[in-house]
Scaffold this motif. Structure first.
Motif, PDB file in Angstrom:
ATOM      1  N   GLY A  25      22.998 -28.934 111.308  1.00  0.00           N
ATOM      2  CA  GLY A  25      24.228 -28.575 110.595  1.00  0.00           C
ATOM      3  C   GLY A  25      24.016 -28.184 109.140  1.00  0.00           C
ATOM      4  N   VAL A  26      22.774 -27.991 108.739  1.00  0.00           N
ATOM      5  CA  VAL A  26      22.494 -27.582 107.347  1.00  0.00           C
ATOM      6  C   VAL A  26      22.392 -26.047 107.282  1.00  0.00           C
ATOM      7  CG1 VAL A  26      21.330 -29.745 106.748  1.00  0.00           C
ATOM      8  CG2 VAL A  26      19.993 -27.859 107.685  1.00  0.00           C
ATOM      9  N   PRO A  27      22.390 -25.467 106.068  1.00  0.00           N
ATOM     10  CA  PRO A  27      22.301 -23.995 105.974  1.00  0.00           C
ATOM     11  C   PRO A  27      20.955 -23.473 106.479  1.00  0.00           C
ATOM     12  CG  PRO A  27      22.869 -24.976 103.837  1.00  0.00           C
ATOM     13  CD  PRO A  27      22.494 -26.101 104.737  1.00  0.00           C
ATOM     14  N   SER A  28      20.978 -22.203 106.880  1.00  0.00           N
ATOM     15  CA  SER A  28      19.698 -21.583 107.268  1.00  0.00           C
ATOM     16  C   SER A  28      19.060 -21.007 105.997  1.00  0.00           C
ATOM     17  CB  SER A  28      19.926 -20.490 108.302  1.00  0.00           C
ATOM     18  OG  SER A  28      20.569 -19.392 107.713  1.00  0.00           O
ATOM     19  N   PRO A  29      17.732 -20.999 105.944  1.00  0.00           N
ATOM     20  CA  PRO A  29      17.042 -20.530 104.731  1.00  0.00           C
ATOM     21  C   PRO A  29      17.438 -19.120 104.299  1.00  0.00           C
ATOM     22  CG  PRO A  29      15.507 -21.645 106.178  1.00  0.00           C
ATOM     23  CD  PRO A  29      16.795 -21.535 106.938  1.00  0.00           C
ATOM     24  N   ILE A  30      17.598 -18.196 105.256  1.00  0.00           N
ATOM     25  CA  ILE A  30      17.861 -16.804 104.861  1.00  0.00           C
ATOM     26  C   ILE A  30      19.179 -16.677 104.105  1.00  0.00           C
ATOM     27  CG2 ILE A  30      18.913 -16.075 107.081  1.00  0.00           C
ATOM     28  CD1 ILE A  30      16.561 -13.916 104.945  1.00  0.00           C
ATOM     29  N   GLU A  31      20.172 -17.499 104.475  1.00  0.00           N
ATOM     30  CA  GLU A  31      21.470 -17.350 103.801  1.00  0.00           C
ATOM     31  C   GLU A  31      21.492 -18.016 102.416  1.00  0.00           C
ATOM     32  OE1 GLU A  31      24.303 -18.733 106.692  1.00  0.00           O
ATOM     33  OE2 GLU A  31      23.334 -20.681 106.857  1.00  0.00           O
ATOM     34  N   LEU A  32      20.405 -18.695 102.054  1.00  0.00           N
ATOM     35  CA  LEU A  32      20.341 -19.349 100.738  1.00  0.00           C
ATOM     36  C   LEU A  32      19.627 -18.518  99.677  1.00  0.00           C
ATOM     37  CD1 LEU A  32      19.327 -22.986 101.785  1.00  0.00           C
ATOM     38  CD2 LEU A  32      21.479 -22.293 100.737  1.00  0.00           C
TER      39      LEU A  32
END
Ligand code: FMN
Length: 385
Positions: A288-295
């Motif tokens: 449920g954490v963000p994906s690296p690419i969207e950060l």
């Protein structure tokens, strides 16, 4: 029938890997935590972006050279830390990856939980290597490990911060996987279906904990016993001031791996890290954490242009690497893309994985109108969702 030669992409290598290793081992590699929402999101995130080619640029000569954690790298991607490679490739274990990486002139990261010792990994190739460290509660053991990494010539250190306890990997609980794999009545049936793997495993010391020769063998009563035993090893009261201390003691390129927010990226920089690795451990830890690419964009905006950012998670295509770079990353690291090659064919399989991604990335650069890594920029990418 699929062979290493007939694999044309990383997913093909994944299908071949599933034929080569027992299914509990393959599930261990491919699985994620809880409902695997993050595991899926790591891939889906790339679909939220489109590449915007710039036409009629001179792309008769292209260079993919860059630097990764102070190392010259022929490509803007390299091999991330993955523990227990002897499970996927009992014969060669970590030596397959480190040798393949050297052939492609990209760095290789050795995990604290390697089956082969960091000295053996270091001696296996002349290529650049990084050492991934889990901070151990036993300070003497931890200091010893750092000292050994330095002596063995590792160029950079990677501190993984997202593994204070093991993730809830339900596929492993269902398959009954133990680490190292144990021959029980149930498992022997699964392993007999992969006889070449079984022979390799029986002939190797794939079960050894390369970096902890003095550690008593972990008693593995069930699938969770290993995770619990390993979790006990980790220092749970680790803080940014410990990280600062480690960074100072190391004195060279130092990455914090497992950054999932702009605020933590800034904290890592304040602690003195040279490199931020945006990673959720391939969806294997907290679901449920963000994906690296969207950060990438927000972290780049927060840390400024000079901090090295590496995207780690979901890389399966050369175009994924291109998108990460266009959003502001410096390079990407490979988890399962590499492990699939390892399971599918040892060193030859890892070389296959690297050659597939190299060809895809080069083609993408040419079609997008870029002749060098520093030409890849925000004009090459747009968000569609
Ligand atoms: C089988 C396996 C073992 C791993 N072991 C480690 C490890 O020992 N240390 C670590 O920092 N990360 C470990 N990871 C996480 C990877 O370094 C990386 O963050 C992740 O796999 C990236 O996602 P991807 O597999 O989608 O590329 C492991 C991942 C896998 C798949």
């Amino acid at each position: 029938m699929l062979t290493l030669k007939s694999c044309i992409n990383i997913d093909d290598l994944g299908r071949l890997a599933a034929w080569k290793v027992p299914f509990p081992v393959n599930d261990y590699v491919e699985g994620g935590a809880d409902d695997e929402v993050t595991l899926r999101r790591n891939r889906e995130g790339f679909g939220d972006y489109q590449i915007v080619p710039q036409g009629l640029q001179d792309v008769s000569q292209i260079s993919t050279h860059t630097r990764i954690m102070g190392c010259d790298s022929a490509l803007p991607f390299y091999i991330s830390a993955t523990g227990f490679s002897g499970m996927m490739c009992p014969k060669e274990a970590e030596l397959a990856g480190v040798r393949a990486a050297a052939k492609f002139a990209v760095p290789y990261t050795a995990s604290t939980f390697s089956n082969r010792s960091l000295e053996e990994i270091s001696q296996a190739s002349a290529g650049d290597k990084l050492f991934q460290v889990y901070v151990l509660d036993d300070e003497k053991l931890a200091a010893e490990l750092n000292q050994r990494a330095r002596q063995a010539g590792f160029k950079g250190m990677v501190l993984t911060i997202d593994t204070i306890v093991g993730g809830n990997r339900e596929r492993d609980a269902r398959s009954g996987l133990t680490i190292p794999p144990k021959l029980t009545m149930k498992s022997v049936m699964q392993y007999m279906l992969r006889p070449w793997w079984l022979i390799g495993y029986l002939q190797s010391d794939g079960a050894s904990m390369g970096n902890f020769p003095h550690m008593p063998k972990v008693s593995l009563k069930d699938s969770q016993a290993f995770v619990i035993a390993m979790s006990k090893l980790f220092k749970k009261d680790l803080t940014w001031s410990d990280a600062e201390d480690m960074i100072q003691k190391w004195g060279g390129p130092f990455a914090v791996k497992g950054i999932m927010s702009a605020s933590d990226a800034v904290r890592a920089c304040q602690a003195g890290a040279s490199t931020i690795i945006l990673s959720n451990h391939g969806g294997r830890q907290l679901d449920g954490v963000p994906s690296p690419i969207e950060l990438v964009e927000e972290v780049r905006a927060a840390v400024g242009p000079d901090v090295e950012i590496i995207v780690d998670g979901g890389i399966r295509r050369g175009t994924d690497v291109f998108k990460a770079l266009a959003l502001g990353a410096n390079s990407c690291s490979l988890g399962r893309a590499y492990v699939r090659g390892l399971s599918a064919g040892g060193q030859a399989g890892v070389e296959k994985a690297l050659s597939i991604l190299k060809a895809e990335f080069e083609r993408c650069m040419i079609l997008a109108g870029c002749s060098s890594i520093d030409q890849i920029g925000p004009e090459h990418i747009r968000r569609i969702r």
